[in-house]
Structure formats: structure tokens, C-alpha cells
Design a protein around this motif. Structure first.
Motif, PDB file in Angstrom:
ATOM      1  N   GLU A   3     -14.520   2.668 -12.078  1.00 30.67           N
ATOM      2  CA  GLU A   3     -14.452   1.246 -11.720  1.00 30.67           C
ATOM      3  C   GLU A   3     -14.586   1.006 -10.225  1.00 30.67           C
ATOM      4  OE1 GLU A   3     -11.251  -0.183 -15.176  1.00 30.67           O
ATOM      5  OE2 GLU A   3     -10.652  -0.085 -13.082  1.00 30.67           O
ATOM      6  N   ASN A   4     -14.332   2.027  -9.410  1.00 32.50           N
ATOM      7  CA  ASN A   4     -14.263   1.828  -7.968  1.00 32.50           C
ATOM      8  C   ASN A   4     -15.583   1.332  -7.386  1.00 32.50           C
ATOM      9  OD1 ASN A   4     -11.600   2.666  -7.788  1.00 32.50           O
ATOM     10  ND2 ASN A   4     -12.083   4.746  -7.143  1.00 32.50           N
ATOM     11  N   TYR A   5     -15.527   0.201  -6.699  1.00 31.83           N
ATOM     12  CA  TYR A   5     -16.626  -0.198  -5.825  1.00 31.83           C
ATOM     13  C   TYR A   5     -16.431   0.466  -4.458  1.00 31.83           C
ATOM     14  CZ  TYR A   5     -18.120  -3.972  -9.010  1.00 31.83           C
ATOM     15  OH  TYR A   5     -18.590  -4.699 -10.078  1.00 31.83           O
ATOM     16  N   ILE A   6     -15.181   0.561  -4.051  1.00 32.93           N
ATOM     17  CA  ILE A   6     -14.820   1.282  -2.837  1.00 32.93           C
ATOM     18  C   ILE A   6     -13.344   1.617  -2.918  1.00 32.93           C
ATOM     19  CG2 ILE A   6     -14.315  -0.813  -1.511  1.00 32.93           C
ATOM     20  CD1 ILE A   6     -15.428   0.708   0.975  1.00 32.93           C
ATOM     21  N   PHE A   7     -12.972   2.769  -2.383  1.00 34.33           N
ATOM     22  CA  PHE A   7     -11.578   3.197  -2.363  1.00 34.33           C
ATOM     23  C   PHE A   7     -11.044   3.039  -0.944  1.00 34.33           C
ATOM     24  CE2 PHE A   7      -8.068   6.058  -1.796  1.00 34.33           C
ATOM     25  CZ  PHE A   7      -7.404   6.048  -3.012  1.00 34.33           C
ATOM     26  N   ARG A   8      -9.917   2.326  -0.825  1.00 34.61           N
ATOM     27  CA  ARG A   8      -9.244   2.192   0.465  1.00 34.61           C
ATOM     28  C   ARG A   8      -7.743   2.289   0.212  1.00 34.61           C
ATOM     29  NH1 ARG A   8     -11.426  -2.087   4.667  1.00 34.61           N
ATOM     30  NH2 ARG A   8     -11.561  -0.227   5.978  1.00 34.61           N
ATOM     31  N   PHE A   9      -7.061   3.048   1.050  1.00 33.20           N
ATOM     32  CA  PHE A   9      -5.618   3.138   0.924  1.00 33.20           C
ATOM     33  C   PHE A   9      -4.982   1.812   1.334  1.00 33.20           C
ATOM     34  CE2 PHE A   9      -7.095   7.453   1.901  1.00 33.20           C
ATOM     35  CZ  PHE A   9      -6.579   8.136   0.826  1.00 33.20           C
ATOM     36  N   GLY A  10      -3.802   1.555   0.837  1.00 33.44           N
ATOM     37  CA  GLY A  10      -3.024   0.453   1.360  1.00 33.44           C
ATOM     38  C   GLY A  10      -2.341   0.934   2.629  1.00 33.44           C
ATOM     39  N   SER A  11      -1.135   1.421   2.495  1.00 30.07           N
ATOM     40  CA  SER A  11      -0.371   1.902   3.639  1.00 30.07           C
ATOM     41  C   SER A  11      -0.568   3.403   3.821  1.00 30.07           C
ATOM     42  CB  SER A  11       1.118   1.613   3.422  1.00 30.07           C
ATOM     43  OG  SER A  11       1.600   2.346   2.306  1.00 30.07           O
ATOM     44  N   THR A  12      -0.086   3.917   4.945  1.00 32.07           N
ATOM     45  CA  THR A  12      -0.146   5.362   5.173  1.00 32.07           C
ATOM     46  C   THR A  12       0.737   6.096   4.174  1.00 32.07           C
ATOM     47  OG1 THR A  12       1.555   5.098   6.887  1.00 32.07           O
ATOM     48  CG2 THR A  12      -0.733   5.204   7.617  1.00 32.07           C
ATOM     49  N   SER A  13       1.825   5.481   3.731  1.00 33.68           N
ATOM     50  CA  SER A  13       2.664   6.126   2.715  1.00 33.68           C
ATOM     51  C   SER A  13       1.916   6.242   1.391  1.00 33.68           C
ATOM     52  CB  SER A  13       3.980   5.364   2.522  1.00 33.68           C
ATOM     53  OG  SER A  13       3.752   4.075   1.990  1.00 33.68           O
ATOM     54  N   ASN A  14       1.065   5.260   1.090  1.00 27.36           N
ATOM     55  CA  ASN A  14       0.242   5.361  -0.122  1.00 27.36           C
ATOM     56  C   ASN A  14      -0.694   6.554  -0.046  1.00 27.36           C
ATOM     57  OD1 ASN A  14       1.354   3.086  -1.256  1.00 27.36           O
ATOM     58  ND2 ASN A  14      -0.303   1.729  -0.657  1.00 27.36           N
ATOM     59  N   LYS A  15      -1.219   6.822   1.140  1.00 25.25           N
ATOM     60  CA  LYS A  15      -2.117   7.965   1.306  1.00 25.25           C
ATOM     61  C   LYS A  15      -1.387   9.269   1.004  1.00 25.25           C
ATOM     62  CE  LYS A  15      -5.213  10.181   4.658  1.00 25.25           C
ATOM     63  NZ  LYS A  15      -4.617  11.511   4.629  1.00 25.25           N
ATOM     64  N   LEU A  16      -0.118   9.327   1.377  1.00 29.56           N
ATOM     65  CA  LEU A  16       0.650  10.551   1.197  1.00 29.56           C
ATOM     66  C   LEU A  16       1.147  10.726  -0.230  1.00 29.56           C
ATOM     67  CD1 LEU A  16       2.744  10.437   4.489  1.00 29.56           C
ATOM     68  CD2 LEU A  16       0.763  11.891   4.014  1.00 29.56           C
ATOM     69  N   GLN A  17       1.526   9.617  -0.883  1.00 29.98           N
ATOM     70  CA  GLN A  17       2.192   9.760  -2.181  1.00 29.98           C
ATOM     71  C   GLN A  17       1.871   8.649  -3.177  1.00 29.98           C
ATOM     72  OE1 GLN A  17       6.122   9.914  -0.617  1.00 29.98           O
ATOM     73  NE2 GLN A  17       6.227   7.747  -0.137  1.00 29.98           N
ATOM     74  N   GLY A  18       0.804   7.913  -2.929  1.00 27.13           N
ATOM     75  CA  GLY A  18       0.466   6.840  -3.848  1.00 27.13           C
ATOM     76  C   GLY A  18       1.597   5.833  -3.946  1.00 27.13           C
ATOM     77  N   LEU A  19       1.897   5.405  -5.168  1.00 19.54           N
ATOM     78  CA  LEU A  19       3.029   4.488  -5.390  1.00 19.54           C
ATOM     79  C   LEU A  19       4.239   5.213  -5.958  1.00 19.54           C
ATOM     80  CD1 LEU A  19       1.384   1.270  -6.891  1.00 19.54           C
ATOM     81  CD2 LEU A  19       2.137   1.669  -4.556  1.00 19.54           C
ATOM     82  N   TYR A  20       4.208   6.535  -5.904  1.00 20.03           N
ATOM     83  CA  TYR A  20       5.249   7.321  -6.580  1.00 20.03           C
ATOM     84  C   TYR A  20       6.648   6.985  -6.069  1.00 20.03           C
ATOM     85  CZ  TYR A  20       7.763  11.392  -8.373  1.00 20.03           C
ATOM     86  OH  TYR A  20       8.660  12.214  -8.999  1.00 20.03           O
TER      87      TYR A  20
END
Length: 466
Positions: free
Chosen positions: A277-294
Motif C-alpha cells: 500500500e505504501n506510496y512513501i514511507f516516512r517515520f513519525g518521531s525518532t522513537s517510532n524509528k527505533l521501536q515503532g508504536l510498541y
């Protein structure tokens, strides 16, 4: 994924990590190697540092995530936003702002590509045009993020006088970019997108790289927020013409049902970065980059009712658990999270909204149901129908809210719908025995600039002082 050029990474880190992009200085230290060939510039496009749109604070405002009482038992930035405290200054608790810094960092990279690629020592004209188009698309995305966070929502009657954010179009170490109006920012976004979409590739090298679907999708999003529903519809159709694939979450749930249902903290196959589905992937916050929404993505248990009983978006992401006296639904899936990008479901729902606004309710709901069939398990699925605009918009808003959980889209949607009396919504809740509310006209809907941003840019005026 294409390997990032280590020389460029070293250049970026040596400057960026030691200075704030609020100053627009020293992003690439003077005297260091600068990008010269196509591979160097491609490395910028694919550098994760170019792909942050942090919506943490706006999501706090909309109460989308569970927030532990310990985090808001005193007056601070989190409690002001979460509990809608209108008589306290957020600026007092906002020395620096990662969301602002990262957005302008990405804009600086885009400007560097736009200015530098024409003089690259190799590459065909087509390669150069495509890279410039991708940089313009990413710049447009960053400015869309900024203007819809730090300024009033677009209003055609006042956009030419409503102040917005600094406009920076050059990779200039010394410039102090002027603060411009909402109209000027939207004009730039549309100019960047319209001038670049033809040169964008039909297919991306990976999910970081904008393609034609991204360009048309961003045009659809921008026109939707401007309430130009005819142009939004045209571009949503063009985006879906490039890519209308929907990830089958029902099949994913069925394939992993035994693990999901039987395990308290299951390990599931990742799919977000490679999601078709991705048109483009962009992280939200830097914490999302490290651990997603976990860690951050839990919701209060009472909010789980917003999902239909058979909604796999709930089943594959959340599990109830106790936190002290609270029962929450914990986001357990450890995966990358496309918190700031764009996916095809947004175009389905954008097209549906545009059709509903034109009175085409059956066609609008067909699109909504097409998406829901990939989300709701068959034994609990039933088509939705609508006979009025308001009824269709209600269903569309629910789907947008559930589909784009954690991305800040709900904050953006609330802002734009708050400009229409029939859709404006006062948020209410009971907290510690008190009834709290957030009106559609509250100043809290506009995020303030940090103290450092104002100190470093003499032209910058707060839109809201609180």
C-alpha cells in the motif's frame, strides 16, 4: 534497499548532530566533501534522516494514545496538551522542538538536491529530473506538515494574511528565512508538486523514494485540505491509477491467528516498510524509528469500541493489559511504522469524501466498503450504506481515524472539519472527576514555536503565545 553512501552519512552526522536546524547553519561543515554525483544525491533521498514528521504532541492533544497519570500529574507540555489547559503557556516548556528541527533538516536536504543535482558530474537528464522531482515532493510534504501544525488551517478568505512558517528555498548557511503566509506555503506546495509529478518514476527503488502515486497523492491531500474537492478527486483518481493495491489484513490475521490469539506478546511477520500500500514511507518521531508504536501506541480500553468487532486493525495490533489501576490496550506488534508517509487507503477515503461532498453517496460507500473488506473478518462484516452527506462523512471519518491511528491524521482532520460548523466537534472527557473540553476554536489546535526557534530567527512571530 540501496546502501547509503558512508561518506555522505559521515558528512551529515558531523554537522547535524552538533547543531540545530533552527539556525540553518553548519549542516554540512565548510571544507568537507560535498555531494557531486548522482549516487551521492540518491543517498540523501534514501537517508532515514530525511523522513521524520513527528506528530507526538498533536496526538497528545487529541488524546489518541493512553497517557499514564504520572506523566501529567504536574503542569508540563504533555499535561497542557492532554488535559486542554488553556491558561498555561506551552512556550514556557518548549525550549527546543524536534518536530520543527527535523522538518527543516529534511527541507535543507531537499534544497541541497534541487540546487546541486543540475551540476552533478554524471547522470542522464532523466535521472537528474527524477531526483529533483523527488526532492521537491519531499519538500512539499515537509511544508505541508509544518503549515498544518504551526499555523491556522487553510482558509481561502484569510490565507494571504495568516502567518505560517519560515520559507527556506536555498541550502544557504547564513540566511535567516522569512516567515510567510499560509497562502505562500500552500502555493509552494502546489508548485513543487505540480512541477515535479511528471518527472517522478512510476515505481520507486524503495519505500523512501517518492513516485508518481506519491506526487498525485500529495496533490489530492493538499487540495482536500484546501476544500477544492474537484481537484482533490482528480488527483486521488490519478494516484489510484498508479497504485490501488490494498494489503489484505484479514488474510494476514487468518495466517497468524493462532499466534495472535494464543500468545500474550506474539512475534509477527513485519510488513510496514514493504507494505504494498505504501506510496512513501516516512517515520513519525525518532522513537517510532527505533521501536515503532510498541512502547507509545497504547490506547485506553474504552477507546477500543471505535473499532468494529471484526476489525483486524485492532486484533493484530492491540491486546488488553493492566497498568496500575488502568486497563489499556497495548500496541504489541514490533514493526516499522509508516507514521508520516502515505498509503493507498488514504486515496480511497479521499476519493470517497469528495464523492460524498458531490452527493454520490453510493459510490462513496463502495470505496469505503472496498477498504473495509480488507480489514473486517468476513463473519462479522456487513456493508455500510449512507443516504446523506453527513452520514457518509461520519463513516469516512471513522475509517480515517482507525486506518491512520498514530499518524496524527486525526489531528489534521479535526482541524479541517472544525472550520465547517456542521462537522465541527468539541472534544470532551472526564478526568479526575472533572469534565474537560476542547472547543473547535481553541488556540491549542495551533502548536507554538519553540523559544530557541524564535531566538534564532528575528522574523519569526508566534501564531499563538500559549
Amino acid at each position: 534497499m540501496k546502501k547509503i553512501n558512508p561518506i555522505i552519512v559521515l558528512i551529515l552526522l558531523s554537522g547535524i548532530l552538533l547543531s540545530s536546524c533552527e539556525k540553518y547553519l553548519d549542516v554540512i561543515p565548510k571544507g568537507k566533501k560535498i555531494p557531486q554525483n548522482i549516487a551521492d544525491f540518491e543517498a540523501f533521498i534514501q537517508n532515514p534522516d530525511m523522513h521524520f514528521n513527528d506528530m507526538t504532541t498533536p496526538v497528545q492533544l487529541t488524546n489518541e494514545f493512553y497517557t499514564n497519570s504520572a506523566a501529567i500529574n504536574a503542569v508540563n507540555l504533555t499535561s497542557i496538551n492532554f488535559n486542554w489547559i488553556e491558561d498555561k503557556s506551552r512556550v514556557d516548556f518548549l525550549e527546543s522542538d524536534e518536530a520543527y528541527n527535523n522538518a527543516y533538516k529534511g527541507i535543507y536536504y531537499s534544497n541541497l538536491i534541487i540546487d546541486g543535482v543540475p551540476d552533478a558530474i554524471d547522470g542522464t537528464p532523466e535521472q537528474k529530473d527524477a531526483l529533483i522531482a523527488q526532492a521537491k515532493t519531499l519538500r512539499a510534504m515537509s511544508y505541508f506538515f509544518l503549515v498544518n501544525r504551526y499555523a491556522k488551517h487553510y482558509n481561502a478568505a484569510s490565507a494571504s494574511t495568516d502567518l505560517a512558517v519560515p520559507l527556506n528555498l536555498k541550502p544557504d548557511f547564513e540566511q535567516v528565512p522569512p516567515q510567510v503566509t499560509v497562502k505562500e506555503i500552500y502555493d509552494l506546495i502546489l508548485s513543487d508538486l505540480n512541477s515535479s509529478v511528471a518527472a517522478l518514476p512510476a515505481k520507486s527503488k524503495n519505500s523512501y523514494c517518492p513516485n508518481k502515486a506519491t506526487g498525485y497523492g500529495m496533490l489530492a491531500r493538499t487540495y482536500l485540505f484546501m476544500k477544492d474537492f474537484d481537484k482533490a478527486l482528480i488527483n486521488a483518481n490519478l494516484a489510484l491509477g498508479q497504485s490501488d493495491v490494498l494489503f489484505d489484513m484479514v488474510k494476514y490475521y487468518t495466517d497468524n491467528k493462532k499466534t495472535i490469539d494464543a500468545t500474550a506478546n506474539p512475534t509477527l511477520p513485519k510488513f510496514d516498510f514493504l507494505n504494498p500500500e505504501n506510496y512513501i514511507f516516512r517515520f513519525g518521531s525518532t522513537s517510532n524509528k527505533l521501536q515503532g508504536l510498541y512502547i507509545t501506541g497504547s490506547i485506553p480500553a474504552k477507546d477500543s469500541v471505535r473499532f468494529e468487532p471484526g476489525d483486524t486493525r485492532y486484533r493484530i495490533n492491540f491486546k488488553p493489559r493492566k497498568v496500575g489501576a488502568d486497563t489499556i490496550c497495548n500496541f504489541f506488534r514490533m514493526d516499522d511504522f509508516n507514521g508520516g508517509g502515505m498509503r493507498s487507503p488514504e486515496m480511497y477515503l479521499t476519493k470517497a469524501e469528495c464523492l460524498a461532498r458531490k452527493g454520490q453517496f453510493t459510490e462513496a460507500m463502495t470505496l469505503v466498503n472496498t477498504l473495509r473488506k480488507k480489514r473486517i473478518i468476513p463473519e462479522l462484516y456487513a456493508d455500510l450504506s449512507a443516504t446523506t452527506e453527513e452520514q457518509a462523512i461520519t463513516y469516512i471519518r471513522r475509517e480515517r481515524n482507525n486506518e491512520f491511528f498514530g499518524t496524527g491524521m486525526n489531528y489534521w482532520d479535526l482541524r479541517r472539519f472544525n472550520t465547517e460548523p456542521k462537522y465541527a466537534k468539541t472534544l470532551t472527557k472526564i478526568y479526575n472527576g472533572q469534565t474537560l473540553s476542547l472547543s473547535p476554536t481553541s488556540h491549542l489546535w495551533i502548536m507554538p514555536f519553540s523559544r530557541k526557534a524564535v531566538q534564532n530567527n528575528a522574523t519569526l512571530k508566534q501564531i499563538t503565545e500559549l
